[in-house]
Motif scaffolding. Sequence first.
Motif, mmCIF file in Angstrom:
data_model
loop_
_atom_site.group_PDB
_atom_site.id
_atom_site.type_symbol
_atom_site.label_atom_id
_atom_site.label_comp_id
_atom_site.label_asym_id
_atom_site.label_seq_id
_atom_site.Cartn_x
_atom_site.Cartn_y
_atom_site.Cartn_z
ATOM 1 N N GLY A 54 0.563 11.027 16.685
ATOM 2 C CA GLY A 54 0.331 12.340 17.273
ATOM 3 C C GLY A 54 1.578 13.088 17.689
ATOM 4 O O GLY A 54 1.494 14.219 18.171
ATOM 5 N N VAL A 55 2.746 12.484 17.497
ATOM 6 C CA VAL A 55 4.007 13.138 17.845
ATOM 7 C C VAL A 55 4.699 13.612 16.565
ATOM 8 O O VAL A 55 4.992 12.803 15.676
ATOM 9 C CB VAL A 55 4.939 12.185 18.613
ATOM 10 C CG1 VAL A 55 6.266 12.872 18.942
ATOM 11 C CG2 VAL A 55 4.271 11.684 19.880
ATOM 12 N N ASN A 56 4.954 14.910 16.476
ATOM 13 C CA ASN A 56 5.716 15.445 15.355
ATOM 14 C C ASN A 56 7.202 15.244 15.618
ATOM 15 O O ASN A 56 7.663 15.349 16.762
ATOM 16 C CB ASN A 56 5.420 16.935 15.163
ATOM 17 C CG ASN A 56 3.958 17.205 14.859
ATOM 18 O OD1 ASN A 56 3.297 16.421 14.189
ATOM 19 N ND2 ASN A 56 3.436 18.304 15.369
ATOM 20 N N THR A 108 7.331 11.327 22.977
ATOM 21 C CA THR A 108 8.598 10.684 22.650
ATOM 22 C C THR A 108 8.489 10.007 21.291
ATOM 23 O O THR A 108 7.398 9.604 20.860
ATOM 24 C CB THR A 108 8.985 9.643 23.705
ATOM 25 O OG1 THR A 108 7.960 8.624 23.768
ATOM 26 C CG2 THR A 108 9.139 10.283 25.079
ATOM 27 N N ILE A 109 9.607 9.866 20.626
ATOM 28 C CA ILE A 109 9.628 9.238 19.301
ATOM 29 C C ILE A 109 10.793 8.255 19.244
ATOM 30 O O ILE A 109 11.869 8.513 19.807
ATOM 31 C CB ILE A 109 9.763 10.307 18.178
ATOM 32 C CG1 ILE A 109 9.612 9.663 16.800
ATOM 33 C CG2 ILE A 109 11.070 11.077 18.309
ATOM 34 C CD1 ILE A 109 8.235 9.185 16.491
ATOM 35 N N VAL A 189 4.874 8.259 21.206
ATOM 36 C CA VAL A 189 3.981 8.219 22.369
ATOM 37 C C VAL A 189 3.733 9.654 22.782
ATOM 38 O O VAL A 189 4.654 10.350 23.240
ATOM 39 C CB VAL A 189 4.591 7.427 23.534
ATOM 40 C CG1 VAL A 189 3.631 7.431 24.725
ATOM 41 C CG2 VAL A 189 4.905 6.001 23.113
ATOM 42 N N ALA A 190 2.499 10.128 22.593
ATOM 43 C CA ALA A 190 2.165 11.510 22.895
ATOM 44 C C ALA A 190 1.948 11.712 24.389
ATOM 45 O O ALA A 190 1.590 10.782 25.118
ATOM 46 C CB ALA A 190 0.915 11.925 22.121
ATOM 47 N N VAL A 191 2.183 12.931 24.840
ATOM 48 C CA VAL A 191 1.896 13.287 26.228
ATOM 49 C C VAL A 191 0.391 13.380 26.392
ATOM 50 O O VAL A 191 -0.293 13.971 25.550
ATOM 51 C CB VAL A 191 2.564 14.624 26.594
ATOM 52 C CG1 VAL A 191 2.102 15.110 27.958
ATOM 53 C CG2 VAL A 191 4.076 14.495 26.560
#
Length: 213
Positions: A54-56, A108-109, A189-191
């Motif tokens: 889910g994180v671009n 975060t990535i 890790v998406a918010v």
Amino acid sequence: MKTLTILSLSALLALPASAATVVTLDFDADSAFSTWVDGTGPLTSGTLTGTADGVNFSYQVRISGTTDGTNSNLDFNDQRPLFNFDNNNVTLNATLSVINLTATSPGTIAFDGFTALSQFDNKLATGGGPDAVRVTGTTGGTETFTGTMNPESFTFATIKGGDLFVEAVDDGDNSNWRLEDLNLQFTGVAVPEPSSAVLVGLAGLGLLVRRRR
């Protein structure tokens, strides 16, 4: 008190989870590698993009290599990294790195490491290519692949974190060897969504009330 306990559990279940995502880069098909045309580098790709959990995110891949001091060197053909063996019994190497990794959406990535690479032609199994290929990561140790293993691609037993060092040992036939694809692993890790944040707050309230009782 039971209701608050249920809310607490719901909030914990709503917290974001992370899982690894593998991205496959095709050197000749991706326009980001149009800069990989000549020389030993270091050469840097254009901007690449992906999505993990889910994180671009965006990033670049950098490559550098060495020559044997004469005519054998790391070169490029149709954007593919090419180990050019113009002399017998030489060893050529290339170092691949992920740089400028940035999350472009909330979260975060992280770059976990390299998981595999594949060869294009003059494969180890069919002759014409090098005797052996060794891959080493900054973390994850070293693995050696030979023609007797009949590899179409090299899937690493352990993920290679940090930089990837690829070393090809010439078999004496003055041939070339090209890389086709490269697999990289990312974890995002998406918010949490606003509703999840509310549940987290309720969880804290539930635990606080329960302790007071």
